[in-house]
Every structure is written in structure tokens, then in C-alpha cells.
Design an enzyme around this catalytic site. Sequence first.
Site, short mmCIF file in Angstrom:
data_model
loop_
_atom_site.label_atom_id
_atom_site.label_comp_id
_atom_site.label_asym_id
_atom_site.label_seq_id
_atom_site.Cartn_x
_atom_site.Cartn_y
_atom_site.Cartn_z
N CYS A 174 -20.16 -16.75 -15.39
CA CYS A 174 -19.37 -16.53 -14.18
C CYS A 174 -20.11 -17.04 -12.96
O CYS A 174 -21.26 -16.70 -12.73
CB CYS A 174 -19.01 -15.06 -13.99
SG CYS A 174 -17.87 -14.86 -12.60
N ASP A 186 10.23 9.13 -12.44
CA ASP A 186 11.07 8.69 -13.57
C ASP A 186 10.64 9.38 -14.85
O ASP A 186 9.59 10.00 -14.92
CB ASP A 186 10.98 7.16 -13.72
CG ASP A 186 9.55 6.63 -13.62
OD1 ASP A 186 8.74 7.24 -12.90
OD2 ASP A 186 9.25 5.61 -14.27
N CYS A 196 -21.41 -12.77 -8.97
CA CYS A 196 -22.29 -13.04 -10.11
C CYS A 196 -23.30 -14.13 -9.79
O CYS A 196 -24.35 -14.21 -10.44
CB CYS A 196 -21.46 -13.38 -11.34
SG CYS A 196 -20.39 -12.03 -11.86
N ASP A 225 2.67 6.22 -6.31
CA ASP A 225 3.38 6.47 -7.57
C ASP A 225 3.64 7.97 -7.67
O ASP A 225 3.06 8.77 -6.95
CB ASP A 225 2.59 5.92 -8.76
CG ASP A 225 3.48 5.70 -9.98
OD1 ASP A 225 4.68 6.05 -9.93
OD2 ASP A 225 2.97 5.17 -10.99
N CYS A 246 -18.68 -16.64 -9.86
CA CYS A 246 -18.07 -16.02 -8.69
C CYS A 246 -19.17 -15.60 -7.72
O CYS A 246 -20.33 -15.49 -8.10
CB CYS A 246 -17.18 -14.84 -9.09
SG CYS A 246 -18.01 -13.27 -9.38
N1 GUN Z 1 2.79 3.46 -14.02
C1 GUN Z 1 2.71 2.77 -15.16
N2 GUN Z 1 3.91 2.80 -15.81
C2 GUN Z 1 4.73 3.54 -15.06
C3 GUN Z 1 6.10 3.92 -15.20
O1 GUN Z 1 6.78 3.61 -16.16
N3 GUN Z 1 6.63 4.68 -14.18
C4 GUN Z 1 5.90 5.04 -13.09
N4 GUN Z 1 6.47 5.76 -12.12
N5 GUN Z 1 4.61 4.68 -12.94
C5 GUN Z 1 4.04 3.95 -13.91
ZN ZN Z 2 -18.27 -12.78 -11.58
#
Ligand code: GUN
Ligand code: ZN
Length: 660
Positions: free
Chosen positions: A274, A125, A279, A90, A276
Site C-alpha cells: 500500500c 423497519d 502507509c 439509523d 497510501c
Molecule cells: N442497517 C443495515 N441493514 C439495515 C436494515 O435493513 N434496516 C435498517 N434500518 N438499518 C440497517
Molecule cells: Zn494504506
Amino acid sequence: MFEVLDRDGLARIGRFPTPHGTVETPVLLPVLHPLRSRSVVDGPELWSRWGVRALITSSYILYRDARLREEAVAHGIHHVTGFPGTIMTDSGAFQQHAYGHVEVSPPEILGFQDRIGSDVATVLDEFIEPDAPRASATRGVEETIRRSEAARALRGASLLAVPVQGGLFPQLRERSALAASGLGDILAVGGIVPLLERYRFRELVEVLAATRPHLAPEKPVHLFGMGHPMLFALGALFGGDLFDSSSYHKFARRESLLFPEGTVPLAALREEVCGCTLCAERPLLSLAHRPLPERVEHLTRHNLLQCLLEMRRVRQAIREGTLWELVERRATGHPALWAALGETYRHPEVFLPTEPWSRRTFRPIFPASFSRPSVVRFRRALAEYREGFSESRVGPLRALSPAGLATAPALENGPDGPLWEAPTPLGPVPLELTEIYPAGVLLGYPDDWEGLPQEDVHGSADPRTSPIPPSPPGPAEGEANAQRWGQRQVRAILQWTWGQAAARALLEMGLVPQYSRATGRLRQIRHGNVVLFVVGNDGLPRPTFQGGRALSGVLPPPSGRVVAHPDAAPFVAQGRSLFARHVTDRDPRIVPSFPVLVVDGSDGLLGVGVSLLAAHEMTRFTRGVAVRVTAHPSGRSGGSSGAAEPRGGEAGDGETDIGK
Ligand code: GUN
Ligand code: ZN
């Protein structure tokens, strides 16, 4: 590069290649802190213990730290994280949301992602808050589009994820989705985390409904921050292919347990709820007495496991065609999810273009289940069907039963006589259509389901209906009556599928229905000894190769057809699937699982098959199957001698397994 293998709702079982492996969707990308010491579950553990093949991490966090930045550039992100699979990075937009600003330029952070060997790099963005006013939201969307265009021009070896913003403004979401569709390899719906955090799920659905129809169908869709397992089914239903989650450790730090039904604080537990693997080994109640880091560590892994498990359930549901059932069951977990489901039902147009023609089952979870798009489409088609009749009556009739057609009401004026409607859970349905999906697969459910609002049961009925019981035919009339009913039923299901003109023309050939001795249900439609159509458990007809011939004679092009490129024609004629990139034209009304005629450029029949893609998708996908061919001229039972039956056509009673 994206290929769809199976689907339900807008969800896709699909796959696409990246430099570090093929990603199979829908998939959860766990959020990994780029610094190994900062995560309970690190890259190697995700890969080897949990079978994770793709994750997401923040390039911005790496970039901000001079030492980490150098290490990442020198050795690459796979080395830094110790994760050998697909890594999406990201861009820092989320930090902009959290801290109000980021200290890097969009081209700089994109170049950095490429330099460190990210498999999927994300454009930086402008994060638009849900409550942003229109003017600033518009500016943000335009700025994100400019950056995405620049990113497209610059891009290196990484795939490019282009974010979609727009706040709560449908027109801005549309504008952003259309622009992203032309620029991105992956389309990433952003700006939704604040909605998720505040349980504003109804607005989330409004955003998805405004966005999804404008996203290129041939590209994978990422939903940024959809990390709570209770939302996976809903997100997938709206076409989310990639999800990312930091909630597994976020909730763990708050000492909360994630389940697909919701969140449970550890302190509220009084029972070992739980089972799983984790757990089971280390009971949750005993955990309460352990030091905090130990509790967080256990909860992180429990939460991750719950997330991975729920995604598998979503995938299973897509393959079974039961995703709506799963979404509805999850919606009972929280009032905000319930509201989101209600909002989902208000957008049938978002789903109808890719709504499968049929499924194997329809399990109502509650009366509102009869608001699913499949029912909306069924009711619209019913209204149209009723228009062809001058008179209709509701009788205390059952669906055509093993007792046989001889007991069906007499058709007073031949096949065009009055319409007799039978009660079904979907309201009154003409007797000859009661076996059709979705009514047909509801036959085990009571017609007078307690709690079903009355207007839903009877509201869709024709106002001309009157509850006159039919007169059972006398013994002498029985045989002729059965024949008349058979003709009406054959005409009805052919008309339902290919329209009135084609159905009448086919009927004029002289068609003979074959009923199952065991169940009394219509199983085949023959012409002489030749099987032209096999009728599935969903009550719908699928043509054999001979049936395809008959159809192509009465159905004007492009109806019911998919046209194959000359290169592909010989392969289809041998029964091989038709790939999307070889489709040159198609009937614009085709939806997934519809039976289609595959023809060459001069309308010569090459084969018959089942569509996997909707019409608008067939000309956009460059990978994967568009039509699975089920019968072809050189087939085992094909050719001039007899009937090439669709898959499953030879089973027992001519049952077919083609519907989902
Ligand atoms: N992670 C959570 N929301 C967003 C988003 O709107 N844009 C980007 N680039 N990463 C995110
Ligand atoms: Zn669990």
C-alpha cells in the site's frame, strides 16, 4: 429535492439539501459510534482531516443509554458527535437483526431522532433475513409499510429514510419499493447485510434488480451496509446514491486491510503493497510489531481512506461514462463478485430505460463486456435494421476508412441493394453502421478477439449472410459509388436515430454528407450549405437548429420532442437549459444523452438539445436540468442565416463532444 448532474448506468452524480449542508452523491457515510470514546476516528477528525461531509450513526445506541439520551436531547446529535455536517441516524433495525429485538417503539425512536436534530431520520423497519420464509417476510414488509405511513404523518424537520425490505422475494421487494417511494425522502434498501457478510453477491444483485425499477427515480437511494469498497462500483451501477460503512473499523479490528480489489489480512503481508499517504508514512510491515491498539488505529484510517478513495473513483467513472468498466475490473477480485456481474448481465431491462444513448468510449475488460446493456440494445436495433434488407453478405471489409468511400462495395441495386457487413468486435455489422456507438468506439480492438466465444462473434449475424468478397468498383464507377454509399450511410444513421420514415423523408430533401479529410469519417450532413446534422465521434447525428427544423417537419409529435411549459419557453429560445419541472410532455422513448427537439405547446421549435434524464424521469423530477440546450434560434450562429451548431460543432472537422 434531489437533482441529477451526471450519470452512467443507474448511477447518478447528484445532490440534495439537508439542514446541515448539501449531500453530493454517490457518497459514503462512515458509520460513527455515537459515543466519541468508542471510535478511533471521531466526528471532528472525519470532518476536518478526511473531508467527510455526511455520516451515519445509531440513534438506538444513544437512546438505550439514559445519560447519552439526555445529553443528545439537550444538546443535539451534532454536539454529541462533534460533527458539523449532515448526520443520518439509523433506527435500531440492525440491532433487531443482531440481537433479535429492540426495546423501543417505532414512533418513539422516530420522535427521538427528530428531537436530537438528525438530518435524516430512519423508520424503524422489520429486518427481514434473506432466508426468511415467505409468510414472515410478507408480514415484515406490511409492518414496515404501516410504520412508514405513521412516520410520514408524524414527521418533523428531519428528512425521512424509508427502508425497503422483502428478503429474497422479488414481489415483496417490489411491493416494499413502491410503498417506500410514496413515503420516503430517501429510499433505503435494507436486509442485505447478511448477503454481504456471506459473500452472497449474486443474490444481492437479484435483490437490487428486483427492487431498483420500482424505486422513485427522483429520490436518493441508500444501500444499507454496502461498506466494502469492492462493492461500491456495483452498488452505484444499480443506482445506489448513499452507502454506509462500518467495515472500515470492523475489518480493522480483525486486522484486515480493505482494498477495492478485496481484503488482505495484515498477517499475510510480505511486501509493502500500500502506497497510501498513511502507509507511506508508517510501513505496514513495521506495524506488525506494534501493540494491537496501534495496529487497529492505523488499519482503521487506512481502511477509511481506501473507502473514500474508491468512492471518488466511482464518481470519476460516472462522469467519464466508464462505470461498467470499473464494475467489471472490480468483479475480477472475487469469484462471488464475478457471479454477481454475470447476474447483472442477465438484467438488461433494469438498465435499458436509462441506458445512455451514447458514451465517449467502450473499453471491453473481457469478452463478457459485450453483454453490457449498450451492446444488447445495439444488437436489438441491428436485428431490426437488417429486416429492411432482403439480402446481406459478410465481406472482408473494413470500416469506411480514410481511403474513402470509392473503395466501398458497389451497391448493385442502388441504396436498397444488399447489405454488406464488416467484421467488428461485436460481430458483423453493416458497413454503414460500423462507426456508430458502441461499434464505432471499438474500432481499435481486433475483430477476432482471442477468447471471444464463437457464438458471440457470429451468432448474431443474419443467417442469410454469405462470405462473398465484394468486387471493388472500377475507376470510372468510383465517384458514383461513393455518392451511393454516402446516401446509404446518411440514411442509416438518421434511421438509427429517428426511424425509417423520418430518414427517408429527410433524404428526399437532398442531403449531402461531408467527410473528414483526415479520418474519412462522416462529420456533417448538409442541405445545400446549411449544416443540418453534426456527426460525433460516436457516429451519431445531432441536429443543428436548422436540422431541428427539418426534423420537426418529418417527425410526427411526440417523437423526438420534449415540450416546455410556457414559462420556460422564452428561456429555452435563448439557449438556457430546460428544467425538469418545466417539462409538460415528452417522447416516452427518450433516454439520457439523446438529441431532442424542445418545442412549445403548439409544437413550435424552441431549441435543440441533449437530454440528461430519461422520459419517465422528466415528469417526476422537480429539480435540475432535463435538457441541456445546444442550439436555439437566437444563437450566435443560429437564426435563418445558417446553422446553429451543437457544442463543439465548430471544432476542427465538425467533431462534437456531446456523447458521453
Ligand atoms: N442497517 C443495515 N441493514 C439495515 C436494515 O435493513 N434496516 C435498517 N434500518 N438499518 C440497517
Ligand atoms: Zn494504506
